[in-house]
Design an enzyme around this catalytic site. Structure first.
Site, PDB file in Angstrom:
ATOM      1  N   GLY A  78      21.081 -59.771   8.923  1.00  0.00           N
ATOM      2  CA  GLY A  78      19.863 -60.568   8.971  1.00  0.00           C
ATOM      3  C   GLY A  78      18.699 -59.773   9.343  1.00  0.00           C
ATOM      4  CB  THR A  80      13.612 -58.450   7.845  1.00  0.00           C
ATOM      5  OG1 THR A  80      12.898 -58.737   8.931  1.00  0.00           O
ATOM      6  CG2 THR A  80      14.255 -59.702   7.488  1.00  0.00           C
ATOM      7  CB  SER A 104      14.466 -61.844   4.000  1.00  0.00           C
ATOM      8  OG  SER A 104      14.535 -63.112   3.266  1.00  0.00           O
ATOM      9  CG  ASN A 105      14.804 -67.339   6.915  1.00  0.00           C
ATOM     10  OD1 ASN A 105      15.773 -68.159   7.301  1.00  0.00           O
ATOM     11  ND2 ASN A 105      13.682 -67.402   7.460  1.00  0.00           N
ATOM     12  CG  HIS A 138       8.411 -64.837  12.442  1.00  0.00           C
ATOM     13  ND1 HIS A 138       7.479 -64.647  11.307  1.00  0.00           N
ATOM     14  CD2 HIS A 138       9.477 -65.348  12.174  1.00  0.00           C
ATOM     15  CE1 HIS A 138       8.547 -65.392  10.471  1.00  0.00           C
ATOM     16  NE2 HIS A 138       9.632 -65.507  10.905  1.00  0.00           N
ATOM     17  CG  HIS A 139       9.998 -64.343  17.941  1.00  0.00           C
ATOM     18  ND1 HIS A 139      10.383 -63.035  17.824  1.00  0.00           N
ATOM     19  CD2 HIS A 139      10.993 -64.862  16.993  1.00  0.00           C
ATOM     20  CE1 HIS A 139      11.298 -62.653  17.103  1.00  0.00           C
ATOM     21  NE2 HIS A 139      11.891 -63.700  16.475  1.00  0.00           N
ATOM     22  CE  LYS A 142      10.228 -61.300  10.997  1.00  0.00           C
ATOM     23  NZ  LYS A 142      11.540 -60.785  11.091  1.00  0.00           N
ATOM     24  N   GLY A 148      10.363 -60.551   6.489  1.00  0.00           N
ATOM     25  CA  GLY A 148      11.075 -60.699   5.198  1.00  0.00           C
ATOM     26  C   GLY A 148      11.011 -61.550   4.299  1.00  0.00           C
TER      27      GLY A 148
END
Length: 242
Positions: A78, A80, A104-105, A138-139, A142, A148
């Site tokens: 997972g 990216t 990508s997810n 995102h956090h 990342k 991704g």
């Protein structure tokens, strides 16, 4: 399904959530491998595994996946930000030399959202006066930007909108490019928004994750799928959404 023996490559926050969900589904985590522990790929516990799940960093993902398939272990990745290295692995998998399940997810909701995005992009061809933009948050941990998932969303839009020639990480892109803005804030699991704006109205598509559980569950489901399938695998293969 009989419980699987799983190796976790990357044992950060996502790895810990995956561990809990995998164990709740009757699987066993036989080994964890974190940064600096690459010697464990030669550990007998790795050789005993049915599948590996890899969530690390872009610079490490290719080597991690390659080590797994060279040892005959299917791997779910997972990570990216390394799509430029994937064609080599994909070619090996398609030649029967291993199994890699990459996405990508892994969220089921996100993958439904990807399908909705593609269908809306096709419908919006009838209204070319709408300006497209994309935003993702995102956090702070990342490493890649845009995400991704954002790139996957953008590629689907580009396939349906011939007037767009590409995407650009910018709030004010050049003409003919889809603008993507990326934010890194706190511990946000993931928010993706596609916006269509005209002079008279706005259409907004948004997916917001509330935590890592959805991603982790999808990764475990992918591991179960990879155990019984071969080659280069994706969420479209597992969910049959394509």
């Amino acid at each position: 399904m009989q419980g699987l023996k799983i190796v976790l490559i990357g044992y950060g926050k996502m790895g810990h959530v995956i561990e809990k969900i995998a164990q709740a589904r009757g699987h066993q985590i036989v080994l964890t491998i974190d940064r600096g522990e690459e010697a464990l790929f030669d550990d007998p516990r790795f050789a005993s595994a049915d599948v590996a799940i890899e969530f690390t960093a872009p610079a490490m993902a290719f080597d991690n996946c390659l080590r797994a398939i060279e040892r005959g272990i299917p791997v779910v990745s997972g990570t990216t930000g390394w799509t430029d290295r994937q064609p080599e692995l994909r070619a090996r998998c398609e030649a029967g030399e291993g199994t890699v399940f990459w996405s990508s997810n892994f969220s089921i909701g996100v993958n439904l959202f990807l399908q909705i995005n593609r269908r809306v992009a096709a419908l919006m061809q009838a209204a070319p006066n709408y300006h497209l933009s994309m935003d993702e948050t995102h956090h702070i941990h990342k490493l890649d930007a845009p995400s991704g998932t954002a790139i996957t969303l953008a590629e689907a839009i580009l396939s349906e909108r011939p007037e767009l020639t590409g995407w650009e990480l910018s709030e004010e892109p050049h003409t003919g490019l889809l603008p993507i803005t990326a934010h890194r804030e706190g511990e946000v699991p993931g928010i993706h928004t596609v916006t269509y704006t005209s002079e008279v109205d706005r259409i907004v598509l948004t997916h917001e994750a509330f935590g890592r559980q959805g991603f982790a569950l999808g990764a475990v489901l992918a591991a179960e799928f990879a155990h019984t399938h071969q080659g280069w695998l994706t969420m479209d293969d597992m969910l049959q959404l394509g």
